[in-house]
Design a protein around this motif. Sequence first.
Motif, PDB file in Angstrom:
ATOM      1  N   PRO A 142      54.735  38.338  31.782  1.00  0.00           N
ATOM      2  CA  PRO A 142      55.869  39.038  31.341  1.00  0.00           C
ATOM      3  C   PRO A 142      56.154  40.521  30.898  1.00  0.00           C
ATOM      4  N   VAL A 143      54.989  40.763  30.378  1.00  0.00           N
ATOM      5  CA  VAL A 143      54.962  42.215  29.879  1.00  0.00           C
ATOM      6  C   VAL A 143      53.908  42.987  30.276  1.00  0.00           C
ATOM      7  N   GLY A 144      53.033  42.569  31.306  1.00  0.00           N
ATOM      8  CA  GLY A 144      51.926  43.343  31.659  1.00  0.00           C
ATOM      9  C   GLY A 144      52.157  44.606  32.193  1.00  0.00           C
ATOM     10  N   ARG A 145      51.100  45.321  32.627  1.00  0.00           N
ATOM     11  CA  ARG A 145      51.245  46.740  33.215  1.00  0.00           C
ATOM     12  C   ARG A 145      51.604  46.654  34.689  1.00  0.00           C
ATOM     13  N   TRP A 146      52.479  47.204  35.289  1.00  0.00           N
ATOM     14  CA  TRP A 146      52.506  47.240  36.783  1.00  0.00           C
ATOM     15  C   TRP A 146      51.630  47.988  37.386  1.00  0.00           C
TER      16      TRP A 146
END
Length: 859
Positions: free
Chosen positions: A545-549
């Motif tokens: 949900p909050v990883g780096r694209w």
Amino acid sequence: MSDSWQGPGARDPQGVPTGSAWGQQAWPSEQVHQGYEGHHPAQQPHQDYPQQHAHAYPHQDYPQQHAYAYPHQDYHPSQQVHQAPPHADLADAADAAGPAAPAESVEPVEPVEPVEPVAAVNSTEAAEAAEAPEAPAAPAADATTDSRRRTRRAGRGRGGARSSRRRRRAGLVKVVAFCMVTAGGSLLLLRGNELLDRLGSPTVPEKAAPTPAPEPPDPGRVLQVIAHPDDDLYFMNPDLRYSISAGHPVTSVYLTSGESDGINAGSAKAATTKPDKPAYAEARQNGIRAAYAKMATGDRGSPWTRTVVPTKGGGHAEVDVLVAKPQVNLVWLQLREAGTVYDNAPDSLHGLWDGKVPRLDSMLASGTPVTQKFSYTKDQVVQTLVGILEQYRPTTVRSQDPTPGRYPTTKRYTDHQDHFYGARFVQMATAAYAKDVTDRPHFAVQNYAGYINGSLPSTLDPDEAKEKLDILGTYAWLDQQNHCNSPAGCGDLKVSDQPGGNRWSDSINYTRGTSTSWLTSDAEHGLWAFKVLDGQVAVWHRPGPVGRWKGPDLLPGTGMDPGVSTVTLADGRIAAFGTRTSFGAKPTDYTREVVYAVQKQAGAEEFTEWQSLGTPETADETWTSDISAPAVSVDGTGQLAAYVRDGASSLRGRVQRADGSWGPWEKYGGTDLHGSPATATDGAGRRMVFSATSKSVVGWVQPKPGAPLGQVTATGLPDTTLPLTADGREGGVRLWFRKPGSGNVRTALITGEGGLKVSQMTDLGGLQGFGSVTASGHVLAGRTAGGQLGSEAGPGRPWERSPLMFVGAPSSTMTGKDLVSLAVVGLDARLYVTSSADVPNAHLAPWQPVGPRNAPPFP
């Protein structure tokens, strides 16, 4: 309007070089009405569709104020491109237009006060809380509480302040963790990379870092390649007008001169008018210049600078630059047109493609600054287009439909042969450009339907249709005033009797790239986006949900057509489906086939090689390889199936067996099917498939999971514009589509128990517009009038307009139970994402661009 070309090295009063250095970023258009079999209403199929508009609509000032309208008023493409020597190759000049992020990109700063749990918080409020560098203290609940706060703060001193900051930061960490679990805070999820990076660093400054300067504007660069002068006005508008009004650099390339039979007259005077092909070609050029000038400036007589440039194919082209808006260019290649829609014409793009003639001659318009005749081989046409692509470095390429099909009864082409063979030359050129040119930006491709629009429900609302017809009236030279000071005439009088053509002014339809399932979420609440860039499938991925694209990363394998559909398999892996075009040594080697790739394991970034499902069409000549994009779904037994509309306008499909092999292409029937089918699974695990016809919608349903599809069934729905969107919910499958002649979004619930049944037909309103509508949770989104993205974040909520203009269709997905993620690919070929809590009174978070700017390299 007088021609201002003055020879090599000259400059116009505005400082635009007019010499031979292939500069001004556009050439004059050569749209033809093919002996006017191509466009004359009296000679077109489907004459039972009468013209419904008068052609004297007053011009209405275009109201759109695009958020990233072209900012540099001193922009001059020729200042960049006219650096080459007088005989420089077209491909050696550099692009001058720089793209800009159409999205609102706001860099997060470190919040000071912890926010409340966001599962039920409006995302706009969350954005305000996250972006406040120092939140002011809220009013005290009572005097006692306020007194205690002041006492504590007075006794803290410096150490107390640091302790408070630590407590506040710890509180924020807890809130972020809560957001990760609930997936309810859309803004924090979008910006989780930066938040967690700062929170986890021991060197985080005590005060919020200043917000960095925004990225330089990157509006994206649009290049259109069309067969005849007016194909853009009939089949690519209003997209063309939207792009010009928004300030995008726009270049239109016309392959042929559109000389037709050389008679520039309406039906009443055609028999007494002497043929003059060069003069008629000039009149059409004059009409195109007037139409573009009116779209860009409101004044049809706004002057142009006209220049001769050498092409990479060995000939010469005329390039016209609008002096008042030099980002608007026209490129005229001036090749001979076929002069007939269907019949055999060896001296044509079709004949050149098939090898019936070794070379195609030029047909120079009178008045053109190009004075030296030339001819092109097939490869030279491709190389000429590659050189244009190298010059302009577009991020969006628009072309006509390369596989329009045939009418099932007459077997005649549904579009002009120049249209789709010209589009095939564009396919070959973009493939060569992508392969051989490395110092370029990514680009997306959009294909447009042609004559078939006259047989389908109208997609444009009355105001948009009037605006489109008004521009066509300018091109048709309705008042016959000699505003261009040309003895050839200032427009195309062949269309003056009926400027709207065969209802073509009422519609615009994309033939590929209409799927809304290219964004999907995985079991870990990660996001995956799949779009075709540079002829390959590009993948963007955000882990968790909050990883780096990450991305765009191009999957191996070229020749991919615009449009990707995804589906999640029973084991959690994602499968991506599309179509692929192949070229061979012989013209008959041109093929399109359905292909798919699958994650090697759930959550992995590695995918299998593309695997072919073939095509239900046996030969290109039979139906011009006319298959739709595949629609894919998994039923309640885990069985995967892919469906396409074939060239005979019926439904075909293949089903995967338990051992992983695929069954043959099955025939499911249906007639008069258009666009791509849509499929989804209901609450009982039954697969449903739907397709639009010119009159209604038909469907198929499994009697039970694992069983073959049942018979084609009429739904009784009213006529609808293309395309359809389907999603399993409420125990059935819900369809979304648009009302013809309106753009309003409609929806209906389809249930499958005991056969297809339709209920809850509802008009949801909207902001007009056309094309695909994506739906997830409470969020609806689609293209609006003006070309931007419109969205509705809940039942009964007013539709909102975002600043984004985009390619193809938007896509959305549920990320967890309470969050909707939404994505588009902008005209700069860059991914943009946002999200919204799936709760009442939610809003979309600010758009976030993903990956680096897709700016072109500069010389």
